[in-house]
Design an enzyme around this catalytic site. Structure first.
Site, PDB file in Angstrom:
ATOM      1  N   ARG A   1      -0.421  -8.726  13.641  1.00 29.49           N
ATOM      2  CA  ARG A   1      -0.973  -7.671  12.777  1.00 29.49           C
ATOM      3  C   ARG A   1      -1.851  -8.276  11.687  1.00 29.49           C
ATOM      4  O   ARG A   1      -2.850  -7.677  11.279  1.00 29.49           O
ATOM      5  CB  ARG A   1       0.158  -6.821  12.193  1.00 29.49           C
ATOM      6  CG  ARG A   1       0.728  -5.881  13.268  1.00 29.49           C
ATOM      7  CD  ARG A   1       2.083  -5.333  12.912  1.00 29.49           C
ATOM      8  NE  ARG A   1       2.066  -4.539  11.731  1.00 29.49           N
ATOM      9  CZ  ARG A   1       3.049  -4.494  10.832  1.00 29.49           C
ATOM     10  NH1 ARG A   1       4.124  -5.234  11.000  1.00 29.49           N
ATOM     11  NH2 ARG A   1       2.953  -3.724   9.798  1.00 29.49           N
TER      12      ARG A   1
ATOM     13  N   LYS B   1       0.830  -1.212   0.000  1.00 29.79           N
ATOM     14  CA  LYS B   1       0.000   0.000   0.000  1.00 29.79           C
ATOM     15  C   LYS B   1       0.862   1.258   0.000  1.00 29.79           C
ATOM     16  O   LYS B   1       0.588   2.211  -0.708  1.00 29.79           O
ATOM     17  CB  LYS B   1      -0.920   0.027   1.240  1.00 29.79           C
ATOM     18  CG  LYS B   1      -1.883  -1.125   1.346  1.00 29.79           C
ATOM     19  CD  LYS B   1      -2.844  -0.945   2.517  1.00 29.79           C
ATOM     20  CE  LYS B   1      -2.190  -0.895   3.892  1.00 29.79           C
ATOM     21  NZ  LYS B   1      -1.461  -2.096   4.294  1.00 29.79           N
TER      22      LYS B   1
ATOM     23  N   ARG C   1      11.327  -6.695   4.669  1.00 28.60           N
ATOM     24  CA  ARG C   1      11.225  -5.306   5.119  1.00 28.60           C
ATOM     25  C   ARG C   1      11.830  -5.155   6.506  1.00 28.60           C
ATOM     26  O   ARG C   1      12.493  -4.164   6.802  1.00 28.60           O
ATOM     27  CB  ARG C   1       9.745  -4.898   5.142  1.00 28.60           C
ATOM     28  CG  ARG C   1       9.537  -3.460   5.508  1.00 28.60           C
ATOM     29  CD  ARG C   1       8.128  -3.033   5.198  1.00 28.60           C
ATOM     30  NE  ARG C   1       7.220  -3.290   6.295  1.00 28.60           N
ATOM     31  CZ  ARG C   1       5.906  -3.030   6.246  1.00 28.60           C
ATOM     32  NH1 ARG C   1       5.370  -2.555   5.150  1.00 28.60           N
ATOM     33  NH2 ARG C   1       5.145  -3.264   7.288  1.00 28.60           N
TER      34      ARG C   1
ATOM     35  N   ARG D   1      -9.159   1.553   9.266  1.00 31.66           N
ATOM     36  CA  ARG D   1      -8.829   0.161   9.582  1.00 31.66           C
ATOM     37  C   ARG D   1      -9.941  -0.504  10.372  1.00 31.66           C
ATOM     38  O   ARG D   1      -9.823  -1.679  10.706  1.00 31.66           O
ATOM     39  CB  ARG D   1      -7.554   0.104  10.410  1.00 31.66           C
ATOM     40  CG  ARG D   1      -6.286  -0.135   9.593  1.00 31.66           C
ATOM     41  CD  ARG D   1      -5.128   0.144  10.510  1.00 31.66           C
ATOM     42  NE  ARG D   1      -3.976  -0.663  10.301  1.00 31.66           N
ATOM     43  CZ  ARG D   1      -2.829  -0.205   9.786  1.00 31.66           C
ATOM     44  NH1 ARG D   1      -2.746   1.022   9.323  1.00 31.66           N
ATOM     45  NH2 ARG D   1      -1.790  -0.987   9.725  1.00 31.66           N
TER      46      ARG D   1
ATOM     47  N   ARG E   1      12.022  -2.033  11.261  1.00 31.25           N
ATOM     48  CA  ARG E   1      10.799  -1.583  11.918  1.00 31.25           C
ATOM     49  C   ARG E   1      10.550  -2.478  13.110  1.00 31.25           C
ATOM     50  O   ARG E   1      10.540  -3.691  12.991  1.00 31.25           O
ATOM     51  CB  ARG E   1       9.615  -1.657  10.944  1.00 31.25           C
ATOM     52  CG  ARG E   1       9.316  -0.326  10.304  1.00 31.25           C
ATOM     53  CD  ARG E   1       8.147  -0.433   9.380  1.00 31.25           C
ATOM     54  NE  ARG E   1       6.889  -0.775  10.052  1.00 31.25           N
ATOM     55  CZ  ARG E   1       5.706  -0.550   9.513  1.00 31.25           C
ATOM     56  NH1 ARG E   1       5.623   0.024   8.322  1.00 31.25           N
ATOM     57  NH2 ARG E   1       4.604  -0.898  10.143  1.00 31.25           N
TER      58      ARG E   1
HETATM   59  P1  AMP Z   1       1.214   0.813   9.312  1.00 37.10           P
HETATM   60  O1  AMP Z   1       2.506   1.510   9.046  1.00 37.10           O
HETATM   61  O2  AMP Z   1       0.083   1.335   8.479  1.00 37.10           O
HETATM   62  O3  AMP Z   1       1.350  -0.688   9.226  1.00 37.10           O
HETATM   63  O4  AMP Z   1       0.808   1.154  10.834  1.00 37.10           O
HETATM   64  C1  AMP Z   1       1.644   0.848  11.905  1.00 37.10           C
HETATM   65  C2  AMP Z   1       0.859   0.844  13.192  1.00 37.10           C
HETATM   66  O5  AMP Z   1       0.262   2.135  13.403  1.00 37.10           O
HETATM   67  C3  AMP Z   1      -0.306  -0.129  13.247  1.00 37.10           C
HETATM   68  O6  AMP Z   1       0.095  -1.461  13.569  1.00 37.10           O
HETATM   69  C4  AMP Z   1      -1.172   0.502  14.335  1.00 37.10           C
HETATM   70  O7  AMP Z   1      -0.635   0.278  15.617  1.00 37.10           O
HETATM   71  C5  AMP Z   1      -1.010   2.002  14.027  1.00 37.10           C
HETATM   72  N1  AMP Z   1      -2.038   2.476  13.073  1.00 37.10           N
HETATM   73  C6  AMP Z   1      -1.819   2.975  11.821  1.00 37.10           C
HETATM   74  N2  AMP Z   1      -2.982   3.320  11.248  1.00 37.10           N
HETATM   75  C7  AMP Z   1      -3.958   3.012  12.132  1.00 37.10           C
HETATM   76  C8  AMP Z   1      -5.382   3.116  12.103  1.00 37.10           C
HETATM   77  N3  AMP Z   1      -6.046   3.589  11.047  1.00 37.10           N
HETATM   78  N4  AMP Z   1      -6.067   2.714  13.208  1.00 37.10           N
HETATM   79  C9  AMP Z   1      -5.434   2.237  14.293  1.00 37.10           C
HETATM   80  N5  AMP Z   1      -4.091   2.099  14.379  1.00 37.10           N
HETATM   81  C10 AMP Z   1      -3.362   2.490  13.303  1.00 37.10           C
END
Ligand code: AMP
Length: 208
Positions: free
Chosen positions: A144, A13, A127, A88, A133
């Protein structure tokens, strides 16, 4: 262009969000990146978010919704946005729809990145090694993916019902996936297509 990108972690994404935002001259809004920046700067929001990021759980809806509603009011979102990682949950999607509809600018498409779990593990392990990360360890990746299946996957039905859903085969090289997306967006039926303007490009003429 007002787009949301849905899909499990590792589906690509983020890479596509950057390319689509450039193509449509819209803002790229990645909630995960915003949270990581807030954590790194030690802000109050970062302190709330840290434990959720580390465990792979979702930050509570009210916190994320408030943050995104504020972000999409900023001037760089006036020409649209590509939301990467939001919504989400169904509550987040409803909050976004309410906001956009009250402004008379509904969402144009929700892109769902389809990809098999085995391929996700392969990508996320790569990654983890490349980016370090903290949430790309095997245990957190598994968690996740569960969170995605339980909380986020229901959004596929949600957007299918509203007519905004566009399914994307997310396997393939980056340019190929971008071309697929632009082609599908160009083929959307009204009312979405009418709002896209010159959004779609023919196969083979996507951004490089
Ligand atoms: P990502 O980089 O999009 O995988 O997001 C990393 C982390 O940020 C996720 O595992 C959540 O802990 C938090 N996060 C990001 N976007 C959201 C969202 N829309 N709702 C809740 N938590 C989020």
């Amino acid at each position: 262009m007002r787009l949301v990108l849905l899909g499990p972690p590792g589906a690509g994404k983020c890479t596509q969000a950057v390319r689509l935002a450039e193509h449509f001259q819209s803002a790229d809004v990645a909630t995960g990146d915003i949270f990581r920046e807030q954590v790194a700067s030690g802000t109050p929001l970062g302190r709330i978010a840290q434990e959720y990021l580390d465990s792979g759980d979702l930050v509570p809806d009210e916190v994320v919704i408030a943050m995104v509603m504020e972000r999409i009011s900023e001037p760089d979102c006036a020409n649209g946005f590509v939301l990467d990682g939001f919504p989400r949950t169904v509550a987040q999607a409803e909050a976004l729809d309410r906001r956009l509809e009250s402004a008379g600018n509904p969402l144009e498409a929700a892109l769902f990145f389809e990809i098999e779990e085995l391929e996700l593990f392969r990508r996320l392990a790569g990654r983890s090694a490349a980016l370090h990360r903290s949430d790309d360890t095997e245990q957190t990746i598994r968690h996740r993916l569960e969170v995605f299946a339980n909380k986020t996957r229901p959004l596929v039905n949600y957007y299918e019902r509203s007519g905004a859903l566009v399914r994307i085969d997310a396997v393939g090289d980056v340019e190929e996936v971008t071309r697929r997306i632009l082609k599908l967006l160009g083929q959307m039926t009204p009312p979405q297509a009418a709002k896209l303007g010159q959004g779609g490009v023919p196969e083979g003429q996507g951004p490089t």
